[in-house]
Design a protein around this motif. Structure first.
Motif, PDB file in Angstrom:
ATOM      1  N   ALA A   1       0.822  -1.212   0.000  1.00 57.97           N
ATOM      2  CA  ALA A   1       0.000   0.000   0.000  1.00 57.97           C
ATOM      3  C   ALA A   1       0.854   1.259   0.000  1.00 57.97           C
ATOM      4  O   ALA A   1       0.371   2.342  -0.326  1.00 57.97           O
ATOM      5  CB  ALA A   1      -0.924   0.003   1.223  1.00 57.97           C
ATOM      6  N   TYR A   2       2.114   1.145   0.354  1.00 55.91           N
ATOM      7  CA  TYR A   2       2.981   2.313   0.491  1.00 55.91           C
ATOM      8  C   TYR A   2       3.384   2.910  -0.860  1.00 55.91           C
ATOM      9  O   TYR A   2       3.604   4.115  -0.959  1.00 55.91           O
ATOM     10  CB  TYR A   2       4.253   1.933   1.250  1.00 55.91           C
ATOM     11  N   ASP A   3       3.523   2.066  -1.886  1.00 53.00           N
ATOM     12  CA  ASP A   3       4.168   2.527  -3.123  1.00 53.00           C
ATOM     13  C   ASP A   3       3.357   2.315  -4.386  1.00 53.00           C
ATOM     14  O   ASP A   3       3.790   2.756  -5.455  1.00 53.00           O
ATOM     15  CB  ASP A   3       5.508   1.807  -3.283  1.00 53.00           C
ATOM     16  N   TRP A   4       2.205   1.659  -4.264  1.00 52.11           N
ATOM     17  CA  TRP A   4       1.477   1.279  -5.468  1.00 52.11           C
ATOM     18  C   TRP A   4       0.084   1.871  -5.474  1.00 52.11           C
ATOM     19  O   TRP A   4      -0.482   2.202  -4.422  1.00 52.11           O
ATOM     20  CB  TRP A   4       1.425  -0.253  -5.588  1.00 52.11           C
ATOM     21  N   SER A   5      -0.484   1.999  -6.649  1.00 54.06           N
ATOM     22  CA  SER A   5      -1.826   2.562  -6.773  1.00 54.06           C
ATOM     23  C   SER A   5      -2.857   1.636  -6.147  1.00 54.06           C
ATOM     24  O   SER A   5      -2.612   0.442  -5.947  1.00 54.06           O
ATOM     25  CB  SER A   5      -2.166   2.771  -8.249  1.00 54.06           C
ATOM     26  N   ARG A   6      -4.003   2.193  -5.855  1.00 47.65           N
ATOM     27  CA  ARG A   6      -5.109   1.397  -5.322  1.00 47.65           C
ATOM     28  C   ARG A   6      -5.473   0.277  -6.295  1.00 47.65           C
ATOM     29  O   ARG A   6      -5.745  -0.852  -5.878  1.00 47.65           O
ATOM     30  CB  ARG A   6      -6.311   2.302  -5.040  1.00 47.65           C
ATOM     31  N   GLU A   7      -5.442   0.559  -7.607  1.00 49.07           N
ATOM     32  CA  GLU A   7      -5.793  -0.465  -8.591  1.00 49.07           C
ATOM     33  C   GLU A   7      -4.828  -1.653  -8.526  1.00 49.07           C
ATOM     34  O   GLU A   7      -5.255  -2.813  -8.574  1.00 49.07           O
ATOM     35  CB  GLU A   7      -5.798   0.131 -10.001  1.00 49.07           C
ATOM     36  N   THR A   8      -3.552  -1.353  -8.429  1.00 45.32           N
ATOM     37  CA  THR A   8      -2.564  -2.429  -8.359  1.00 45.32           C
ATOM     38  C   THR A   8      -2.685  -3.203  -7.057  1.00 45.32           C
ATOM     39  O   THR A   8      -2.647  -4.443  -7.040  1.00 45.32           O
ATOM     40  CB  THR A   8      -1.145  -1.848  -8.510  1.00 45.32           C
ATOM     41  N   PHE A   9      -2.830  -2.493  -5.956  1.00 45.30           N
ATOM     42  CA  PHE A   9      -2.976  -3.141  -4.653  1.00 45.30           C
ATOM     43  C   PHE A   9      -4.191  -4.058  -4.639  1.00 45.30           C
ATOM     44  O   PHE A   9      -4.110  -5.215  -4.197  1.00 45.30           O
ATOM     45  CB  PHE A   9      -3.107  -2.071  -3.570  1.00 45.30           C
ATOM     46  N   ASP A  10      -5.326  -3.572  -5.125  1.00 50.08           N
ATOM     47  CA  ASP A  10      -6.546  -4.380  -5.125  1.00 50.08           C
ATOM     48  C   ASP A  10      -6.422  -5.593  -6.042  1.00 50.08           C
ATOM     49  O   ASP A  10      -6.902  -6.686  -5.715  1.00 50.08           O
ATOM     50  CB  ASP A  10      -7.746  -3.532  -5.566  1.00 50.08           C
ATOM     51  N   TYR A  11      -5.784  -5.399  -7.192  1.00 54.00           N
ATOM     52  CA  TYR A  11      -5.672  -6.502  -8.145  1.00 54.00           C
ATOM     53  C   TYR A  11      -4.967  -7.696  -7.518  1.00 54.00           C
ATOM     54  O   TYR A  11      -5.434  -8.834  -7.618  1.00 54.00           O
ATOM     55  CB  TYR A  11      -4.918  -6.033  -9.390  1.00 54.00           C
ATOM     56  N   PHE A  12      -3.851  -7.422  -6.857  1.00 53.62           N
ATOM     57  CA  PHE A  12      -3.056  -8.527  -6.310  1.00 53.62           C
ATOM     58  C   PHE A  12      -3.513  -8.964  -4.920  1.00 53.62           C
ATOM     59  O   PHE A  12      -2.971  -9.925  -4.368  1.00 53.62           O
ATOM     60  CB  PHE A  12      -1.575  -8.150  -6.323  1.00 53.62           C
ATOM     61  N   THR A  13      -4.511  -8.272  -4.387  1.00 53.59           N
ATOM     62  CA  THR A  13      -5.205  -8.769  -3.196  1.00 53.59           C
ATOM     63  C   THR A  13      -6.363  -9.666  -3.608  1.00 53.59           C
ATOM     64  O   THR A  13      -6.506 -10.793  -3.126  1.00 53.59           O
ATOM     65  CB  THR A  13      -5.726  -7.604  -2.344  1.00 53.59           C
TER      66      THR A  13
END
Length: 724
Positions: free
Chosen positions: A628-640
């Motif tokens: 969550a520190y370095d990536w967009s919400r879209e990227t974070f959600d995708y890999f969650t």
């Protein structure tokens, strides 16, 4: 650990089997005495070791390097023609060395063929340079050499790409996949911004052997978020050329062919030495896909397995159980767009192709990187329950001069980064040659994993060790499992202070209930191990004494016991093996126990007005919130979401083992902004974090209750082992 020395019995048996080393009169024995000697385990082990041909194994490892998809770099990857051709070679080789019932076991997987990635550019000195790039399991094809723009993307984070026009460009990034993040994060972030691909240069973590090193890993991401590996040297040259031109971009030509296919076919190759008991097996395994030349990982491992099989056949050993040798495909990668994209061949073999092996295989011996000399102690990573048996066995292994002078260390448990994990969770007790830290940071998954890393002495030691171990398992009537080790590890993992504050649904105290259940389980485990040891000792003595009638009777009497032991092992794996968001094996309660430790620390820091400590010391430890520190919400959600919401068939060995997720993305981003602005009003963040504490406390209660119930059931199963 004691220095390993040949035991006297082994030395004596070896002397009896070496012809031409003593006067003829000293070698004369009666036929009956010769037959008795052949029946002893130590004599059989000595005979096999006499037939070990390390040169054969080494030459086979080199032959495997010749089959490749990428002429410049190697690569023999999931479902590629190179992997299929290698499978055919291994099938023919198994037949040539005398294995029986050799089969190609088909399974479905996603395929990857990496043929080329070649970049040409003009350097700062005006010269033209061409370099080969490594690949990841993504889709990217050019029509011959095409013109692209390379742009410097820093580390490829959301902040690094902000304000950059990366559309249709190759984004040059630095990456440390050991300390920071995996390749899928910058690859997907660039993809979201319209990039053609990322070119990732190792900045520590892997490929540290040389600035010229390329690296390859499983991508853990979608095929259309393309990525390639570029050396540190070439990345620096590209940036120097940009600097000379006074810009952050450079025009290059790029020719690439990297193709991912869905629902293809590959094969695990299986050969056997049939045993007297068709319902029992000892399994030996290694994988035959590879990155680059893959000498250690895993050509040498396949060659080790084949060398041991050849030595056993040539020794004339007649096994009690069927000895099974399985060359696994697609260990490195085999399913697109999932976190759990590796160990595909092994998972399919034991869960889909041959689930009937579960309950028949007393143990699996898996190999990874077995021909390197690293460290004074050799390591065997094992399922918890094999540790006692292996530690008793280890001192019988003869020393080889120049390697592993401090002997053998057994470490537990199996972990997710090799095929033995898939086998273990299916119910097959397993071991693997442990991957040592130094090599993994320097040569592993680079073009420097080649024959220059070869240690003949280490390779010989492992031929001796694992050939002897296979025969040792063969002389066990019952899988030699001691459940005390798992239970001790469980006890050590408990945070007593935290668990003492948990009340279970039945009103009992979690710590007291767990301790009580553990004490009963430990007592049952000790009694069960004593029973297993008693049966195996009697069985081995009957075999060594040539009393086949007694051995057969003991085996028949203990068949139900073996079934119960293996069923208890499978139950323990089902109930007690869970995974962190970083794929580390843990007990169920550790998930929420660890999260609560971090949440408590963050809340305390915020109440003290210290956002930076909450960010730097605590919040990144909760689940996957590091990202969550370095990536967009879209990227974070995708890999969650692709961990939480994909079907089990795509999650394979990871299905159901991650126990939940605390989403702190908004909290972390808010605190980052407030820390920079000097804002100390953390009311909203504290509300979210205290709600997370409540949720994790409830989950910890569920986990502890599950564990108490599971320990009680395991106690019942173990107690049943001594009831007859």
């Amino acid at each position: 650990m004691k220095q390993i020395r040949p035991c006297l019995a082994w030395t004596a048996a070896l002397a009896l089997l070496v012809s031409g080393c003593a006067p003829q009169e000293a070698q004369e024995t009666t036929a009956q005495e010769s037959a008795a000697q052949v029946l002893t385990l130590e004599a059989a082990q000595a005979a096999v070791l006499e037939h070990v041909d390390v040169d054969y194994s080494y030459e086979l490892a080199l032959r495997l390097e010749e089959i490749r998809s990428n002429e410049a770099l190697g690569y023999r990857t999931a479902g590629s023609q190179a992997e299929l051709d290698t499978g055919d070679l291994l099938k023919a080789e198994m037949e040539a060395i005398g294995l029986s019932n050799v089969t190609k076991d088909a399974f479905t997987l996603d395929t990857w063929t990496f043929e080329t990635a070649r970049l040409t550019y003009t350097g700062a000195d005006g010269g033209s340079y061409t370099t080969e790039l490594g690949g990841y399991q993504t889709d990217f094809q050019t029509d011959g050499a095409e013109t692209f723009t390379v742009i410097d993307g820093g580390q490829g984070t959301e902040a690094d790409l902000a304000g950059l026009d990366v559309a249709d460009k190759l984004v040059l990034i630095d990456i440390n996949q050991r300390d920071n993040w995996w390749i899928n994060y910058p690859a997907y972030e660039a993809h979201l911004n319209g990039a053609a691909a990322v070119l990732a240069a190792q900045d520590g973590g892997y490929g540290e052997v040389s600035p010229d090193a390329l690296n390859a890993q499983d991508v853990c991401g979608p095929a259309d978020a393309a990525a390639f590996s570029i050396s540190r040297t070439e990345a620096d040259h590209l940036r120097a050329a940009m600097a000379a031109a006074g810009t952050n971009e450079l025009t290059v030509t790029f020719e690439a062919s990297s193709t991912v296919g869905l629902d293809g076919t590959s094969y695990n190759i299986v050969g056997t030495i049939p045993g007297k008991d068709p319902d029992a097996m000892v399994l030996m395994s290694a994988h035959y896909d590879s990155y680059f030349s893959g000498f250690q990982d895993d050509n040498a491992a396949i060659a080790l397995m084949m060398g041991i099989a050849k030595a056993i056949v040539e020794s004339g050993y007649q096994p009690e159980k069927t000895l099974v040798f399985c060359a696994m495909a697609a260990e490195e990668w085999g399913v697109s767009n999932t976190r759990y994209d590796w160990s595909t061949g092994a998972y399919n073999q034991i869960f889909r192709v041959h689930p009937d092996w579960v309950g028949k295989v007393v143990a699996d011996i898996n190999f990874e990187l077995p021909a390197m000399n690293e460290g004074e102690t050799d390591q065997i990573r094992a399922s918890y329950e094999l540790k006692t048996f292996l530690e008793n066995f280890a001192p019988t292994v003869p020393a080889v001069e120049g390697v592993f002078e401090s002997g053998i260390e057994v470490i537990v448990p199996t972990q997710t980064w090799s095929d033995d994990f898939s086998l273990s969770i299916a119910g097959v007790p397993s071991t693997v040659t442990a991957l040592r830290g130094g090599f993994s940071q320097t040569h592993y998954h680079s073009q420097f994993d080649n024959a220059e890393t070869y240690s003949e002495a280490a390779f010989r030691f492992h031929h001796n060790l694992y050939a002897m171990l296979m025969l040792e398992y063969d002389h066990c009537a019952v899988s030699p499992l001691d459940f005390s080790t798992r239970l001790s590890a469980f006890r050590e993992s408990m945070d007593e202070e935290r668990l003492s504050g948990v009340t279970l649904p039945d009103g009992s105290n979690a710590l007291e209930a767990l301790n009580g259940a553990l004490e009963e389980a430990e007592a049952a485990a000790q009694a069960a191990w004593a029973r297993v040891l008693e049966v195996n000792t009697a069985y081995a003595a009957a075999l060594d004494g040539g009393d086949t009638e007694q051995a057969d009777a003991l085996l028949a009497e203990s068949r139900a016991l073996n079934d119960q032991v293996l069923e208890a092992f499978r139950y323990a794996e089902d109930q007690f093996v869970r995974l962190t968001w970083e794929d580390v094996s843990i007990f169920p309660h550790e998930h929420s126990q660890n999260n609560l430790d971090a949440l408590d620390g963050a809340v305390e820091a915020l109440r003290a007005g210290d956002a930076q400590s909450a960010l730097d010391e605590y919040l990144y430890l909760v689940d996957n919130n590091w990202y969550a520190y370095d990536w967009s919400r879209e990227t974070f959600d995708y890999f969650t979401d692709y961990v939480l919401d994909q079907p089990d068939e795509r999650l394979m060995w990871g299905a159901g083992r991650v126990q939940g997720h605390v989403d702190l993305f908004d909290v972390i981003n808010s605190l980052q902004a407030k820390a920079e602005a000097g804002d100390t009003d953390f009311t909203a963040e504290l509300e979210t974090l205290t709600a997370a504490q409540t949720s994790e406390q409830a989950l910890l209660t569920q986990q502890a209750a599950h564990e108490v119930e599971s320990l009680q059931e395991l106690t019942g199963q173990l107690s049943a082992l001594t009831a007859t």
